[in-house]
Design a protein around this motif. Structure first.
Motif, short mmCIF file in Angstrom:
data_model
loop_
_atom_site.label_atom_id
_atom_site.label_comp_id
_atom_site.label_asym_id
_atom_site.label_seq_id
_atom_site.Cartn_x
_atom_site.Cartn_y
_atom_site.Cartn_z
N ARG A 1 -12.97 17.41 17.63
CA ARG A 1 -12.17 16.24 17.25
C ARG A 1 -11.87 16.26 15.76
O ARG A 1 -10.76 15.98 15.33
CB ARG A 1 -12.91 14.95 17.62
N THR A 2 -12.89 16.61 14.95
CA THR A 2 -12.70 16.67 13.50
C THR A 2 -11.64 17.70 13.15
O THR A 2 -10.76 17.44 12.31
CB THR A 2 -14.02 17.01 12.80
N GLU A 3 -11.68 18.87 13.79
CA GLU A 3 -10.69 19.90 13.52
C GLU A 3 -9.31 19.44 13.97
O GLU A 3 -8.31 19.65 13.27
CB GLU A 3 -11.08 21.19 14.26
N SER A 4 -9.23 18.77 15.12
CA SER A 4 -7.95 18.27 15.61
C SER A 4 -7.38 17.23 14.66
O SER A 4 -6.17 17.22 14.37
CB SER A 4 -8.11 17.67 17.01
N GLU A 5 -8.24 16.34 14.15
CA GLU A 5 -7.79 15.31 13.21
C GLU A 5 -7.25 15.96 11.93
O GLU A 5 -6.24 15.52 11.37
CB GLU A 5 -8.94 14.37 12.88
N ARG A 6 -7.93 17.02 11.47
CA ARG A 6 -7.47 17.71 10.25
C ARG A 6 -6.09 18.30 10.46
O ARG A 6 -5.21 18.21 9.57
CB ARG A 6 -8.46 18.81 9.88
N LEU A 7 -5.85 18.91 11.62
CA LEU A 7 -4.55 19.51 11.90
C LEU A 7 -3.46 18.44 12.00
O LEU A 7 -2.36 18.62 11.46
CB LEU A 7 -4.62 20.31 13.21
N VAL A 8 -3.75 17.33 12.65
CA VAL A 8 -2.77 16.25 12.78
C VAL A 8 -2.42 15.67 11.42
O VAL A 8 -1.27 15.30 11.15
CB VAL A 8 -3.29 15.16 13.74
N GLU A 9 -3.40 15.60 10.52
CA GLU A 9 -3.15 15.06 9.19
C GLU A 9 -2.18 15.91 8.39
O GLU A 9 -1.59 15.45 7.41
CB GLU A 9 -4.47 14.92 8.43
N GLY B 1 3.75 24.61 15.34
CA GLY B 1 3.30 25.56 14.34
C GLY B 1 2.13 25.04 13.51
O GLY B 1 1.14 25.74 13.29
N LYS B 2 2.24 23.80 13.05
CA LYS B 2 1.18 23.23 12.22
C LYS B 2 -0.10 22.99 13.01
O LYS B 2 -1.20 23.07 12.46
CB LYS B 2 1.66 21.92 11.59
N LEU B 3 0.04 22.69 14.31
CA LEU B 3 -1.15 22.46 15.14
C LEU B 3 -1.73 23.77 15.66
O LEU B 3 -2.83 23.77 16.23
CB LEU B 3 -0.80 21.55 16.32
N GLY B 4 -0.98 24.87 15.49
CA GLY B 4 -1.49 26.17 15.92
C GLY B 4 -1.52 26.34 17.43
O GLY B 4 -2.40 27.01 17.97
N VAL B 5 -0.55 25.73 18.13
CA VAL B 5 -0.49 25.83 19.59
C VAL B 5 0.88 26.37 19.99
O VAL B 5 1.79 26.44 19.18
CB VAL B 5 -0.75 24.46 20.26
N HIS B 6 1.00 26.72 21.28
CA HIS B 6 2.24 27.36 21.73
C HIS B 6 2.97 26.60 22.82
O HIS B 6 3.95 27.12 23.37
CB HIS B 6 1.92 28.78 22.22
N SER B 7 2.52 25.40 23.14
CA SER B 7 3.20 24.64 24.18
C SER B 7 3.06 23.15 23.91
O SER B 7 2.15 22.71 23.19
CB SER B 7 2.61 24.96 25.56
N THR B 8 3.96 22.39 24.49
CA THR B 8 3.90 20.93 24.36
C THR B 8 2.62 20.38 24.96
O THR B 8 1.98 19.48 24.39
CB THR B 8 5.12 20.29 25.06
N ARG C 1 14.33 19.34 18.00
CA ARG C 1 13.78 20.65 18.34
C ARG C 1 13.08 21.27 17.14
O ARG C 1 11.98 21.84 17.28
CB ARG C 1 14.92 21.57 18.81
N THR C 2 13.67 21.12 15.96
CA THR C 2 13.05 21.65 14.75
C THR C 2 11.72 20.96 14.47
O THR C 2 10.71 21.60 14.16
CB THR C 2 13.99 21.47 13.54
N PRO D 1 5.01 12.15 8.37
CA PRO D 1 5.14 10.93 9.18
C PRO D 1 6.11 11.08 10.34
O PRO D 1 5.84 10.62 11.45
CB PRO D 1 5.62 9.89 8.16
N ARG D 2 7.25 11.74 10.11
CA ARG D 2 8.22 11.92 11.19
C ARG D 2 7.65 12.84 12.27
O ARG D 2 7.82 12.59 13.47
CB ARG D 2 9.53 12.50 10.65
N GLU D 3 6.96 13.90 11.86
CA GLU D 3 6.36 14.82 12.84
C GLU D 3 5.30 14.11 13.67
O GLU D 3 5.17 14.37 14.87
CB GLU D 3 5.79 16.04 12.13
#
Length: 255
Positions: free
Chosen positions: A169-177, A219-226, A211-212, A181-183
């Protein structure tokens, strides 16, 4: 005498009826049974409307069925980002709708991971289906005193699972941060299940721009799918956009 109102939610009819009958023999227990998650929710909603809320919900960990519109607090199966709505997910839904209800998960076997998921979702206890009636009654009365009950053999495994979950959760929160704001707003729309066109209409953007933004989010979350992005967002505590009432700013810093 103060009576305890208990609802048993289990799709194994014989087990549910047998357990309900055993509990009903107690002088201070009123008990009902429901054979599915939706049926359990209907029972609880009806009881609340009539001013006789249930005190304790006993939920089969492997309860089947899907709850319309409901999403679990965490994925129930590895890699199942959509989230199978089973007994543990019902726990999360009930805790949101009726937080005063105490919930105990009953299971065929002890499973540290699923027990940890149950606690994270809001359960106060986990017991085996083959435990004695006296043990189950001890747990029921204990959770009403705000106690948490787990079998001793599960404690170490559950603690390890909760520690690992906190780290993720901590790692996920860091990535989301790291998102703008728009993202983050686009991510919340993704969590709500909106497609690119719907997100564009909601945020007053072109589909190309959306789409962008979505590509940047992945890319910022390091994942490849929605789906993977939505699963990570949930772990970070990001809820869906309020499709009914959210007001989205045009332009400005969110653009």
């Amino acid at each position: 005498m103060v009576r305890i109102r208990v609802l048993v939610a289990d799709d194994h009819r014989i087990f549910a009826e047998s357990l309900a009958a055993a509990l009903a023999a107690e002088p201070d227990v009123d008990v009902s049974a429901a054979g599915s998650g939706p049926a359990a929710l209907r029972c609880m909603e009806r009881a609340a409307t009539e001013g006789r809320r249930y005190d304790v919900l006993l939920v089969d960990a492997d309860l089947g069925g899907r709850l319309p519109g409901a999403r679990p607090a965490v994925p129930v199966q590895p890699g199942d980002e959509e989230g199978l709505v089973d007994g543990i997910s019902l726990v999360a839904g009930v805790r949101t709708a009726q937080p005063a209800v105490r919930i105990v998960v009953i299971a065929e076997k002890d499973d540290p991971r699923r027990a940890a998921l149950a606690l994270q979702a809001g359960a106060s206890g986990w017991v085996a289906k083959d435990c004695s009636l006296s043990r189950l009654l001890t747990v029921i009365r204990g959770v009403l005193r705000d106690e948490t009950h787990l079998p001793p053999a599960l404690l170490t495994g559950v603690l390890k699972e909760l520690t690992a979950a906190r780290k993720h959760r901590t790692e996920s929160e860091r990535l989301v941060e790291s998102l703008t704001p728009r993202e983050r707003e686009v991510l919340r729309c993704m969590v709500a299940g909106l497609g690119r066109k719907a997100v564009a209409e909601r945020l007053f953007l072109s589909p190309h721009t959306v789409r962008t933004h979505m590509q940047n989010v992945l890319g910022k979350l390091g994942v490849h799918s929605t789906l993977a992005a939505v699963a990570l967002a949930r772990r970070a505590g990001i809820g869906p956009a309020d499709l009914a009432g959210d007001v989205v700013e045009r332009g400005g810093q969110l653009a």
